[in-house]
Write a protein that holds these residues in place. Structure first.
Motif: not given
Lengths: 476, 182
Positions: B96-123
């Motif tokens: 599972v750790v191996d799968l998550l490691e691969i998918e984390r890297m594949e999803n880097a851009d998507r998660l970065d975009a989510r992080k930008d929204h998180l900043r707004e949501c926090l407010r």
């Protein structure tokens, strides 16, 4: 596995609180399910971003500023990388413009018959507003936030402005319009947050109970429960209620009445005689009621009611009047009868029919312009109607004679109104029966579905004066 | 002859460059590591270990390419070593750790975009909840300290934190859906 269970397991993992079985369950599910891994990655990254990215916390509300000193001393013991990060952070704080004490983010756009109480903000139309509380006791006021959101307050209401995307409603009704520029505009209430995603909606908070009613006219909103974290999405035409204890209740049980307040005494001279309804039916009757004076006789035989009755949408103490866009049972008229057998009707010189309006708690004042009410006298074959028996319609087909009108300005829901016209005087003078009946209806239709239901005190109201007919007789 | 050419181990990246690159990438590396290690203090230890490994292998880094994606493999590797060393039974299985490691890297851009929204949501959080998460994540107060401060049980604090994270997650989802519609 249900999503809720997965979410709980992920949360347990973030807390490092999973036992062997829990870790295995999460592990098995993640290995089999791509969607579960997607959620896991999203939740862990959210947790990580909050924990390690200090830029998340810049440009926060004023409470961050208050804690700045404490923050800096407790922030990060991690050296050297975090120290450098702290320096970057502190520099960014230096360059970030501090919030001015007089910073404003909204203005008062419109005001109808507004009366303000307390509060700590200026209240003239055109005033710029910043952080603070508005308390409106009467009328309607529209606020325009810099984000583009428009909030119309319907008295009685208490609203705290937080920033251009957020306000807190502690009592009363706010009708909100949110254009694209203000998506995510949030109304905080005691038990839930209502978040707008480009729409028009209303929120009502009942201060005594903390109950929150939400109604969507257009678009979508989201109700986020403060206590349970539950999120409910609402679409156009839908309503939702959060109880004071933080849980939902079915719409059918949500109707309730607003409190009403006493009013000032009437300004009629000693030559006037008042006929009002009996207050005996109600526990809590005020002794020496304000209309009762030593030298004036009060006639205690009266009846009043309104039609039609609608299940779960009635008032025990108010006579409800409404003119909706659509035809149907929500359109109400009020009826009342006075026994004038003690006086010689031909000697009536002048008459005044007085009605004490009070908020019904139903419908939106924003959906109604200035409202004209018409008063009619019932003539011809007027049946001896039973106050408790009429439900769907007034019995018989009596003739209606127009006696006069009065107007409640937009946003006004309480106060004493009535007619004092020659038509009323002539109507009384020409009656052959001593029991005189009147009908009151609202001529003005709502501009949009869900408009205000007006109400005035019936003879069962515990504190407000019942419908009153005052007459001045010819002096012998 | 320049001084650099006398260096027996010429590096494509000086120590100063490395510090700069690492500081820039540090937050991202922590985010990668925390996929596997949710405890922020442990994650920082791991990233510090990764820094040493990265400096050892800096010659392999191509300065023409972004540093963070290259470095995150080292960080994730350190994270896996950390988990093995801890050898705790209640951790995620290796596959599972191996799968998550691969998918984390594949999803880097998507998660970065989510992080930008998180900043707004926090407010847009209610002030009480915003204060709580600020104290927990930014001021790093323990749940015990938060319990005292907010006069609530430790369990209630954990529950609230869970709820706030879910609220933020839902807020991000909404923003993404709205964006998709535009």
């Amino acid at each position: 596995m249900k999503e809720k269970e997965l979410r709980n397991l992920i949360d347990g993992h973030l807390r490092e609180n999973l036992d062997l079985a829990g870790a295995k369950k999460l592990s098995d599910h993640l290995s089999e399910n791509a969607d579960a891994r997607k959620l896991y990655l999203e939740m862990t990254d959210l947790h990580a971003s909050l924990a390690v990215d200090e830029t998340m916390w810049i440009e926060q509300p004023e409470w961050v500023e208050k804690e700045e000193a404490e923050t800096i001393t407790s922030f990060r013991t991690y050296i050297p990388w975090a120290l450098a990060a702290s320096v970057v952070f502190l520099l960014s704080l230096l360059f970030w413009p501090k919030q001015q004490e007089n910073q404003t983010f909204a203005l008062i756009k419109d005001s109808y018959s507004a009366t303000w109480e307390g509060g700590d903000l200026t209240t003239a139309v055109g005033s710029r507003l910043g952080d603070g509380t508005l308390r409106l006791t009467e009328g309607l006021v529209t606020l325009q936030f810099d984000s583009g959101a428009e909030v119309t307050l319907e008295a009685p209401v208490s609203l705290r402005l937080i920033d251009s995307m957020k306000c807190e409603l502690t009592n009363g009704t706010a009708v909100t319009y949110v254009p694209e520029s203000a998506l995510g505009f949030r109304i905080i209430t005691p038990e839930a947050d209502v978040v707008d995603y480009g729409t028009r909606f209303s929120v009502t908070v009942f201060e005594e109970t903390g109950e929150t009613h939400t109604r969507v006219m257009e678009g979508k909103v989201q109700v986020e429960y403060s206590r349970t974290g539950e999120i409910v999405a609402l679409s156009a035409g839908e309503r939702h209620t959060v109880k004071g204890d933080g849980f939902a209740i079915p719409p059918a049980e949500t109707f309730r009445e607003l409190g009403t307040i006493p009013d000032k005494p009437l300004q009629h001279g000693p030559e006037w005689t008042f006929f009002e309804s009996s207050k005996d039916a109600f526990v809590g009757r005020i002794p020496n009621h304000l209309f009762v004076t030593d030298d004036k006789e009060v006639v205690n035989l009266l009846k009043d009611s309104y039609v039609p009755a609608i299940h779960n949408h009635n008032s025990k103490v108010l006579l409800l009047v409404k003119n909706a866009i659509s035809q149907g049972p929500m359109n109400r008229q009020a009826y009342m009868s006075f026994d004038l057998s003690e006086i010689d009707l031909t000697s009536v010189e002048e008459a005044d029919l007085l009605l004490q309006f009070a908020p019904s708690g139903w419908g939106l004042a924003s959906h109604l312009p200035d409202s004209t009410f018409n008063v009619y006298g019932l003539a011809g074959e007027v049946p001896d109607w039973d106050e408790t028996g009429i439900r769907d319609q007034f019995p018989g087909t009596p003739e209606t004679i127009y006696l006069g009108s009065f107007v409640l300005a937009k946003g006004i829901q309480k106060g004493r109104f009535g007619v004092r016209t020659e038509d009323l005087t002539n109507f009384l003078k020409t009656r052959t029966h001593s029991q005189i009946s009147f009908m009151v209806m609202r001529e003005t239709k709502e501009t949009e579905d869900g408009g205000l239901v007006h109400g005035f005190a019936s003879r069962r109201h515990p504190t407000l004066p019942a419908p009153t007919l005052a007459v001045r007789l010819k002096t012998p | 002859m320049t001084s650099e050419s006398t260096d027996p181990n010429p590096r494509s990246c000086t120590h100063k460059d490395f510090i700069r690159l690492f500081l820039e990438a540090e937050k991202d590396l922590l985010r990668y590591v925390m996929v596997l290690i949710p405890n922020v203090a442990d994650a920082r230890d791991v990233v510090q270990e990764a820094a040493v490994a990265l400096w050892d292998k800096i010659d392999l880094y191509d300065p023409g390419k972004p540093f963070a994606p290259w470095a995150c493999r080292f960080a994730l590797n350190e994270a896996k070593m950390f988990l093995r060393k801890k050898s705790r039974q209640n951790r995620l299985a290796d596959e599972v750790v191996d799968l998550l490691e691969i998918e984390r890297m594949e999803n880097a851009d998507r998660l970065d975009a989510r992080k930008d929204h998180l900043r707004e949501c926090l407010r847009s959080l209610p002030s009480k909840n915003a204060e709580l998460v600020h104290d927990y994540y930014f001021n790093e107060l323990s749940v015990e300290e938060l319990g005292k401060r907010f006069e609530r049980s430790i369990d209630a604090i954990y529950k609230t934190l869970q709820r706030v994270r879910q609220t933020l997650h839902a807020c991000i989802e909404n923003k993404i859906q709205l964006e998709a519609k535009l």
